[in-house]
Design a protein around this motif. Structure first.
Motif, PDB file in Angstrom:
ATOM      1  N   TYR A 281       0.854  -1.196   0.000  1.00  0.00           N
ATOM      2  CA  TYR A 281       0.000   0.000   0.000  1.00  0.00           C
ATOM      3  C   TYR A 281       0.887   1.244   0.000  1.00  0.00           C
ATOM      4  N   PRO A 282       1.456   1.591  -1.176  1.00  0.00           N
ATOM      5  CA  PRO A 282       2.420   2.698  -1.240  1.00  0.00           C
ATOM      6  C   PRO A 282       1.838   4.033  -0.797  1.00  0.00           C
ATOM      7  N   GLN A 283       0.534   4.218  -0.902  1.00  0.00           N
ATOM      8  CA  GLN A 283      -0.068   5.500  -0.534  1.00  0.00           C
ATOM      9  C   GLN A 283       0.011   5.774   0.972  1.00  0.00           C
ATOM     10  N   LEU A 284       0.341   4.750   1.759  1.00  0.00           N
ATOM     11  CA  LEU A 284       0.425   4.936   3.212  1.00  0.00           C
ATOM     12  C   LEU A 284       1.768   5.491   3.660  1.00  0.00           C
ATOM     13  N   LEU A 285       2.757   5.515   2.786  1.00  0.00           N
ATOM     14  CA  LEU A 285       4.091   5.971   3.154  1.00  0.00           C
ATOM     15  C   LEU A 285       4.226   7.480   3.016  1.00  0.00           C
ATOM     16  N   ALA A 286       5.158   8.029   3.777  1.00  0.00           N
ATOM     17  CA  ALA A 286       5.477   9.452   3.652  1.00  0.00           C
ATOM     18  C   ALA A 286       6.093   9.756   2.295  1.00  0.00           C
ATOM     19  N   GLU A 287       6.759   8.778   1.697  1.00  0.00           N
ATOM     20  CA  GLU A 287       7.275   8.885   0.330  1.00  0.00           C
ATOM     21  C   GLU A 287       6.798   7.638  -0.410  1.00  0.00           C
ATOM     22  N   PRO A 288       5.672   7.726  -1.121  1.00  0.00           N
ATOM     23  CA  PRO A 288       5.005   6.525  -1.648  1.00  0.00           C
ATOM     24  C   PRO A 288       5.859   5.626  -2.528  1.00  0.00           C
ATOM     25  N   GLY A 289       6.827   6.121  -3.228  1.00  0.00           N
ATOM     26  CA  GLY A 289       7.603   5.266  -4.114  1.00  0.00           C
ATOM     27  C   GLY A 289       8.850   4.682  -3.519  1.00  0.00           C
ATOM     28  N   SER A 290       8.991   4.747  -2.212  1.00  0.00           N
ATOM     29  CA  SER A 290      10.269   4.364  -1.579  1.00  0.00           C
ATOM     30  C   SER A 290      10.356   2.889  -1.216  1.00  0.00           C
ATOM     31  N   ALA A 291       9.301   2.116  -1.474  1.00  0.00           N
ATOM     32  CA  ALA A 291       9.336   0.677  -1.156  1.00  0.00           C
ATOM     33  C   ALA A 291       8.674  -0.085  -2.294  1.00  0.00           C
ATOM     34  N   THR A 292       9.384  -0.188  -3.415  1.00  0.00           N
ATOM     35  CA  THR A 292       8.807  -0.798  -4.615  1.00  0.00           C
ATOM     36  C   THR A 292       9.088  -2.283  -4.739  1.00  0.00           C
ATOM     37  N   LYS A 293      10.021  -2.818  -3.930  1.00  0.00           N
ATOM     38  CA  LYS A 293      10.344  -4.238  -4.022  1.00  0.00           C
ATOM     39  C   LYS A 293      10.569  -4.801  -2.627  1.00  0.00           C
ATOM     40  N   ALA A 294      10.574  -6.109  -2.554  1.00  0.00           N
ATOM     41  CA  ALA A 294      10.785  -6.775  -1.264  1.00  0.00           C
ATOM     42  C   ALA A 294      12.168  -6.427  -0.732  1.00  0.00           C
ATOM     43  N   GLU A 295      12.232  -6.083   0.541  1.00  0.00           N
ATOM     44  CA  GLU A 295      13.521  -5.745   1.159  1.00  0.00           C
ATOM     45  C   GLU A 295      14.228  -7.023   1.556  1.00  0.00           C
ATOM     46  N   ARG A 296      15.356  -7.276   0.951  1.00  0.00           N
ATOM     47  CA  ARG A 296      16.130  -8.481   1.238  1.00  0.00           C
ATOM     48  C   ARG A 296      17.285  -8.195   2.192  1.00  0.00           C
ATOM     49  N   ARG A 297      17.631  -6.929   2.326  1.00  0.00           N
ATOM     50  CA  ARG A 297      18.746  -6.579   3.213  1.00  0.00           C
ATOM     51  C   ARG A 297      18.260  -6.485   4.660  1.00  0.00           C
ATOM     52  N   PHE A 298      19.236  -6.423   5.568  1.00  0.00           N
ATOM     53  CA  PHE A 298      18.928  -6.169   6.968  1.00  0.00           C
ATOM     54  C   PHE A 298      19.488  -4.801   7.348  1.00  0.00           C
ATOM     55  N   GLY A 299      18.805  -4.150   8.269  1.00  0.00           N
ATOM     56  CA  GLY A 299      19.250  -2.839   8.709  1.00  0.00           C
ATOM     57  C   GLY A 299      18.062  -1.951   9.009  1.00  0.00           C
ATOM     58  N   VAL A 300      18.295  -0.651   9.010  1.00  0.00           N
ATOM     59  CA  VAL A 300      17.247   0.345   9.258  1.00  0.00           C
ATOM     60  C   VAL A 300      17.040   1.112   7.965  1.00  0.00           C
ATOM     61  N   PHE A 301      15.800   1.141   7.478  1.00  0.00           N
ATOM     62  CA  PHE A 301      15.519   1.679   6.157  1.00  0.00           C
ATOM     63  C   PHE A 301      14.595   2.898   6.242  1.00  0.00           C
ATOM     64  N   ALA A 302      14.538   3.639   5.142  1.00  0.00           N
ATOM     65  CA  ALA A 302      13.853   4.935   5.115  1.00  0.00           C
ATOM     66  C   ALA A 302      12.339   4.855   5.171  1.00  0.00           C
ATOM     67  N   PRO A 303      11.672   3.890   4.518  1.00  0.00           N
ATOM     68  CA  PRO A 303      10.203   3.934   4.471  1.00  0.00           C
ATOM     69  C   PRO A 303       9.558   4.051   5.850  1.00  0.00           C
ATOM     70  N   VAL A 304       8.648   5.030   5.962  1.00  0.00           N
ATOM     71  CA  VAL A 304       7.945   5.288   7.215  1.00  0.00           C
ATOM     72  C   VAL A 304       6.532   5.737   6.875  1.00  0.00           C
ATOM     73  N   LEU A 305       5.575   5.407   7.711  1.00  0.00           N
ATOM     74  CA  LEU A 305       4.189   5.776   7.457  1.00  0.00           C
ATOM     75  C   LEU A 305       4.003   7.289   7.511  1.00  0.00           C
ATOM     76  N   ASP A 306       3.073   7.761   6.715  1.00  0.00           N
ATOM     77  CA  ASP A 306       2.681   9.166   6.750  1.00  0.00           C
ATOM     78  C   ASP A 306       1.720   9.358   7.921  1.00  0.00           C
ATOM     79  N   VAL A 307       2.250   9.720   9.045  1.00  0.00           N
ATOM     80  CA  VAL A 307       1.454   9.762  10.274  1.00  0.00           C
ATOM     81  C   VAL A 307       0.499  10.943  10.319  1.00  0.00           C
ATOM     82  N   SER A 308       0.574  11.819   9.306  1.00  0.00           N
ATOM     83  CA  SER A 308      -0.377  12.932   9.230  1.00  0.00           C
ATOM     84  C   SER A 308      -1.630  12.560   8.443  1.00  0.00           C
ATOM     85  N   SER A 309      -1.603  11.407   7.769  1.00  0.00           N
ATOM     86  CA  SER A 309      -2.668  11.032   6.840  1.00  0.00           C
ATOM     87  C   SER A 309      -3.838  10.370   7.556  1.00  0.00           C
TER      88      SER A 309
END
Length: 855
Positions: A281-309
Motif C-alpha cells: 500500500y504505497p499510498q500509506l508511506l510518507a514517500e510513496p515510491g520508496s518501497a517498490t520491491k521486497a527488502e532483502r537486506r537487513f538494517g534500518v531503512f527509510a520507508p515510514v508511514l505518513d502519520v499525518s494522513s
C-alpha cells in the motif's frame, strides 16, 4: 545420567569430557530456575515399574466446583505424563485414583485458568516424602510450574543393556515453596525477517514452559515480510511467498500457549520498519515510491508511514482491531523503534500537519502518533507496549516501555512513571557467554552508581572503540588510582558513554610503575557485552589500550582528555528507593532476532542458555553463583534435549552438512568444543562490510553450526581454577590436594588436550565444505593443543622452581606470540581455546604449578 550424556553428545570419538572427575559442587539439585525456598530431607521416593513401563498413581483435586477434573484438568495430567516419560527414557503410566487408594501424587489446584493474564498467581508448594508427593497451587499455571520442577527432580539412570537389575527412578525428598521474582518473563521470536513454521514455535513454547517463562513476544511484521493475515488489508501478505500465519493458525498458537501458562503478545511495527507495508500500500508511506520491491537486506531503512494522513489513522485502527480480536492478551506491542525522520521532514503535507498541531520536530511528531495509537488501543481494551524510542513526556503513563538500546533506559523509563521491562543484555541473537546474561539484572541496572571520591586525582581518558561496521563507540574512562587517595582500599573506575550512561567494572586491577605511570586491567558489562580492557600508561604520558568483547579482539584507542578534569556531563540520578518505583520494573524479555537465525537453527541459538535467563527473572536476586549456574546448565542441556528441544540435533545436522563423511562430522563435533562464534555483533558487522548481510546470503558456515558458548571450555576453565590457575579477575578455588590428586588432575587435562589434538590430526586432510576455514582452525587447534600439552608435561617435571634457561624462555616467548596471533584473529568463528591456554602460560609466568600445589 552422566554416562548417557557423554555417549549421546560426543559419540565414539574420544569418550566423555566429564568422566575423569566431578568438576562442579554437587550441592545444588539439577533445577533451573532454582526455587525460592528449598529444604532437603533424607531418603528418596521410588517411581515403581520395570524396564518397559513405570507407574504413578495420581489424584487431581479442583477447589472450583464448576470445573471437572476428568475433562478440564486432563491436559495437565497429559503434560506430566509426557515430561516424565521423556525424563525416564521409558513410558510412564499415570493412573487416576481417589484419596481412598492413597495416591502417590496428590495434585490440588484452586482454579484452572483458560487464558493466562498478567498478575495471575504462579506460586506452588511441593513436598516429596519417601511415601508420597503433594503439590498444591492456587492456579493451573502454578501447578504446571510445580510439575516442571517435579519432572526435573526425577533421577533416572540409563537402562542397562543386559538383563541385570533395572536401576530405580527416584525423587529426592524435599519441601519447596516457590514463586517468581518478576511477573513478566518473556521471549521474543522474530518471525518477520525469517518465517518460523508453527511446529517450531510450539516446540519453543514447550521449552519456555519447562523454564517457567510466561510471555511469547511474537514479532510479526518488519521490512522483510508481513506475517499477519489481515482481512481488511489483504495485500499485506501477497508478497510473503505463502510464508505467513492465517488467523486460524494464530488463534491455534494462542490456545496452545495458554495450556502451558504462556501469554502471546503480538508486535505490529508502526510507524517505521514499514517497507512491507509500503510495497503493498504505497499510498500509506510518507514517500510513496520508496518501497517498490521486497527488502532483502537487513538494517534500518527509510520507508515510514505518513502519520499525518487520515488514511494511515484508519489503517492503524482497522489493523489493531483485527490483531486484538485474535490475541486476547491485554498488551499489544506497536514497535515504535528505529524511525528515520527524513521522509517526514521532506513531505510538505506532513510539515503543514506539524505546524497545525504545533509539533516542533520529528520527535514531537512521532510522540503524537504514539499517543494516538495508545488511545486507539485503549478503545480496544488493550495497553500499548513500545521499544524505548517511544519514551516521551507526553506518552500515557500506562504504556509499557521495553528497553533495548541500553540498560540505562530502564531507570529513565521508571523515573518517568512507566512500567518497564529489560531486553538490553538479553539479546540471544548475539552469541555471548551465558554468565553475561545471568549477571544482567532488571533492578540492578536501574540503580545509579555511587559517585567517585572527590579527594583523589582522577585520570580522564577519552576512548574510541572501533567496530567492524565502521560505527565506533566513543566515551571516557575515569580512573582513580589507590596511590592518590588514602581513602581508597582499591582503585576505582567509571566508563561513561553519551546516551548510555555510566558503568562501573565488575573487577579492576591497577599496577603502579616506578616511573609514575600505571597499568589497568578491568572487566565491565555493558550493552556491548562483557568486555575485558587493558590500559597501559607510558613514560611519555600517552596510553595504549586493547579490548576483548567476549571472545573477540576489538581495536581501542585512548588518549588523555584535553582537560583532565573535563568529564562527560551525565545527569545525576537518584536511587530507586520507593517500592512503587521498583515495582514498575516488571521483568524482562530475551530476544532472538532472525537475521542470522533461520528456523532450522532456532533451538541451537536459544537452548540451553535460555534456562539461565529464566533463572535470573524467576529466582531470588541474590542467587549469583555462576559456577552453580553452569553446573546446572550442563544438566539442562540434556534435559531440554530429552523433552524435545532440538539444539543438540541441529548442531549435529549442521556439522553433517559441512562434512564429507561421518568420520569428518564426528571430528568436527570435537573441534566445535574449542571454537566459538565471534561474540557481540561481530558476525553481523562482518557480514555487513562483506556484503553478506541479507536474506539471500547462505547461512552454512562452521559458525552457524555452533552454540553461543562452548560448555566444554567452561569446564576447562573450571578445571584450571580448581587447580590454582584461575583467569585474571577471578578467584582460584583449589582445595588442598595430595600428590596423587594433583597427578590425576594433570592426567585428566592431558587426556582432554590429546583428544582435541587427535581431532586436529583427523581434520588435517578435511574434504568437506568451507575447507579453507576449517583447515585454518584445525591448524590453530594443533598449535594450541601442543602448547598446552607441553605446559602439562612441564607440570610433571617440575618440583621446585621453574627452569629459567634462555632456551626455555625463547620457547615461552614463541608460544605467547603464536597464541596472541590466534586470539587477535577476526572472523565469524574463532578458536576460543587459545584464551584458556594463554591463561595457562600466564600461570607459568606467575610461578603457579599444579604439581607443586602452591599458588
Amino acid at each position: 545420567m552422566m554416562l548417557r550424556r557423554c555417549l549421546f553428545r560426543f559419540g565414539l570419538l574420544g569418550g566423555c569430557l566429564l568422566a575423569a572427575q566431578p568438576l562442579f559442587a554437587a550441592d545444588d539439585l539439577p533445577l533451573m530456575p532454582y526455587p525460592l525456598k528449598l529444604e532437603r530431607q533424607t531418603g528418596a521416593l521410588l517411581l515403581v515399574g520395570d524396564q518397559t513401563e513405570l507407574r504413578l498413581d495420581v489424584e487431581l483435586v479442583l477447589a472450583d466446583a464448576t470445573q471437572n477434573t476428568a475433562t478440564d484438568g486432563k491436559y495437565l495430567i497429559q503434560h506430566l505424563q509426557q515430561r516424565l516419560t521423556a525424563q525416564a527414557g521409558r513410558p510412564v503410566l499415570l493412573q487416576s485414583v481417589t484419596t481412598a487408594v492413597k495416591p502417590t501424587l496428590r495434585l490440588e489446584i484452586g482454579k484452572l485458568l483458560t487464558i493466562p493474564k498478567p498478575g495471575d498467581d504462579e506460586s506452588y508448594q511441593l513436598q516429596i516424602t519417601p511415601q508420597h508427593i503433594h503439590l498444591q497451587a492456587n492456579t493451573s499455571t502454578g501447578a504446571l510450574y510445580g510439575l516442571e520442577t517435579l519432572t526435573q527432580l526425577l533421577d533416572c539412570p540409563s537402562l542397562p543393556a543386559t538383563s541385570s537389575p533395572t536401576p530405580h527412578c527416584q525423587w529426592p525428598t524435599v519441601t519447596i515453596e516457590d514463586q517468581p521474582r518478576f511477573p513478566w518473563r518473556g521471549l521474543l521470536i522474530d518471525s518477520a525477517r525469517r518465517f518460523v513454521p508453527l511446529a517450531d514455535l510450539k516446540r519453543q513454547l514447550q521449552g519456555m514452559a519447562s523454564a517457567k517463562l510466561n510471555v511469547l513476544h511474537w514479532h510479526l511484521t518488519d521490512d522483510q515480510g508481513w506475517r499477519f493475515e489481515s482481512l481488511s488489508y489483504s495485500k499485506l501478505t501477497q508478497f510473503a511467498g505463502g510464508e505467513f500465519y492465517t488467523q486460524a493458525q494464530m488463534r491455534e498458537l494462542v490456545s496452545y500457549a495458554a495450556k502451558l501458562g504462556i501469554r502471546v503478545v503480538p508486535e505490529i511495527d508502526l510507524p517505521g520498519h514499514a517497507s512491507a507495508i509500503g510495497r503493498a500500500y504505497p499510498q500509506l508511506l510518507a514517500e510513496p515510491g520508496s518501497a517498490t520491491k521486497a527488502e532483502r537486506r537487513f538494517g534500518v531503512f527509510a520507508p515510514v508511514l505518513d502519520v499525518s494522513s487520515p488514511e494511515v489513522t484508519a489503517f492503524a485502527a482497522a489493523l489493531l482491531k483485527e490483531v486484538a480480536a485474535i490475541f486476547p492478551d491485554p498488551y499489544l506491542h506497536i514497535g515504535g523503534d528505529e524511525v528515520k525522520p527524513e521522509q517526514w521532514l521532506q513531505n510538505p503535507a506532513i510539515q503543514q500537519f506539524m505546524q497545525q498541531q504545533q509539533l516542533a520536530d520529528a520527535g514531537e511528531l512521532h510522540a503524537d502518533f504514539n499517543r494516538r495509537l495508545a488511545l486507539q488501543l485503549k478503545q480496544l481494551n488493550r495497553t500499548m507496549i513500545g521499544w524505548d524510542e517511544v519514551l516521551h513526556k507526553d506518552l500515557p503513563k500506562n504504556v509499557l516501555v521495553q528497553s533495548w538500546q541500553g540498560q540505562n533506559a530502564v531507570a529513565e523509563s521508571v523515573r518517568a512513571g512507566h512500567p518497564t521491562i529489560l531486553s538490553a543484555g538479553y539479546y540471544l541473537d548475539q552469541p555471548m557467554p551465558t554468565s553475561y546474561h545471568y549477571r544482567n539484572d532488571p533492578v540492578g541496572v536501574a540503580q545509579p552508581l555511587p559517585p567517585l571520591p572527590a579527594d583523589g586525582k582522577q585520570i580522564v581518558l577519552d576512548f574510541q572503540l572501533a567496530r567492524f561496521n565502521n560505527k565506533p563507540v566513543s566515551g571516557q574512562f575515569i580512573l582513580l588510582p589507590t596511590a592518590v587517595s588514602q581513602n581508597l582500599q582499591q582503585p576505582q573506575l567509571r566508563m561513561r558513554v553519551p546516551a548510555r550512561g555510566e558503568l562501573a567494572p565488575r573487577w579492576v586491577q591497577q599496577r603502579s610503575k616506578a616511573d609514575g605511570s600505571s597499568d589497568w586491567v578491568f572487566a565491565i558489562d555493558s550493552w556491548l557485552g562483557p568486555a575485558e580492557i587493558q590500559l597501559q600508561g607510558r613514560t611519555d604520558g600517552s596510553w595504549h589500550a586493547s579490548a576483548m568483547l567476549g571472545n573477540t579482539r576489538y581495536p581501542l584507542t585512548v588518549k588523555l582528555a584535553s582537560n583532565s578534569k573535563q568529564q562527560l556531563a551525565l545527569p545525576v540520578l537518584p536511587t530507586l528507593t520507593a517500592a512503587s518505583q521498583q515495582q514498575l520494573i516488571l521483568g524482562g524479555e530475551a530476544a532472538l532476532w532472525a537475521e542470522l537465525v533461520p528456523a532450522t537453527l532456532l533451538d541451537l541459538k536459544l537452548w540451553p542458555r535460555l534456562y539461565a535467563f529464566a533463572e535470573r527473572l524467576w529466582s531470588p536476586a541474590d542467587m549469583r553463583d555462576e559456577s552453580s549456574m553452569y553446573q546446572r546448565l550442563q544438566q539442562m542441556d540434556d534435559y531440554g534435549s530429552r523433552i524435545g528441544l532440538l539444539h543438540q540435533q541441529q548442531q549435529r545436522q549442521g556439522l553433517a552438512t559441512l562434512a564429507s563423511n561421518e568420520a569428518e562430522a564426528a571430528a568436527l563435533l570435537v573441534l566445535s568444543e574449542t571454537v566459538e562464534q565471534s561474540q557481540y555483533y561481530s558476525r553481523h558487522h562482518l557480514k555487513t562490510v562483506r556484503g553478506q548481510y541479507h536474506l539471500d546470503a547462505e547461512l552454512a558456515r562452521f559458525a552457524d553450526a555452533l552454540p553461543a558458548e562452548s560448555l566444554a571450555l567452561v569446564v576447562l576453565q573450571k578445571q584450571l581454577a580448581t587447580n590454582g590457575c584461575a583467569a585474571i579477575g577471578t578467584s582460584s578455588d583449589r582445595a588442598p590436594q595430595t600428590a596423587a590428586q594433583r597427578a590425576s588432575s594433570i592426567h585428566a587435562l592431558q587426556q582432554q588436550f590429546q583428544r582435541w589434538q587427535q581431532a586436529a590430526a583427523q581434520l588435517k586432510n578435511y574434504q568437506g565444505k568451507q575447507q579453507a576455514r576449517i583447515k585454518h582452525l584445525t591448524a590453530q587447534l594443533a598449535i594450541t593443543s601442543d602448547i598446552a600439552l607441553q605446559w602439562l608435561a612441564e607440570q610433571q617435571r617440575l618440583t621446585q622452581q621453574p627452569t629459567t634457561g634462555n632456551k626455555v624462555r625463547k620457547t615461552w616467548d614463541l608460544q605467547r606470540q603464536q597464541l596472541q596471533i590466534i586470539i587477535n584473529e577476526v572472523d565469524e568463528e574463532l578458536l576460543a581455546l587459545a584464551q584458556p591456554v594463554q591463561q595457562m602460560l600466564e600461570c607459568r609466568e606467575a610461578g603457579i604449578y599444579l604439581w607443586k600445589g602452591n599458588s
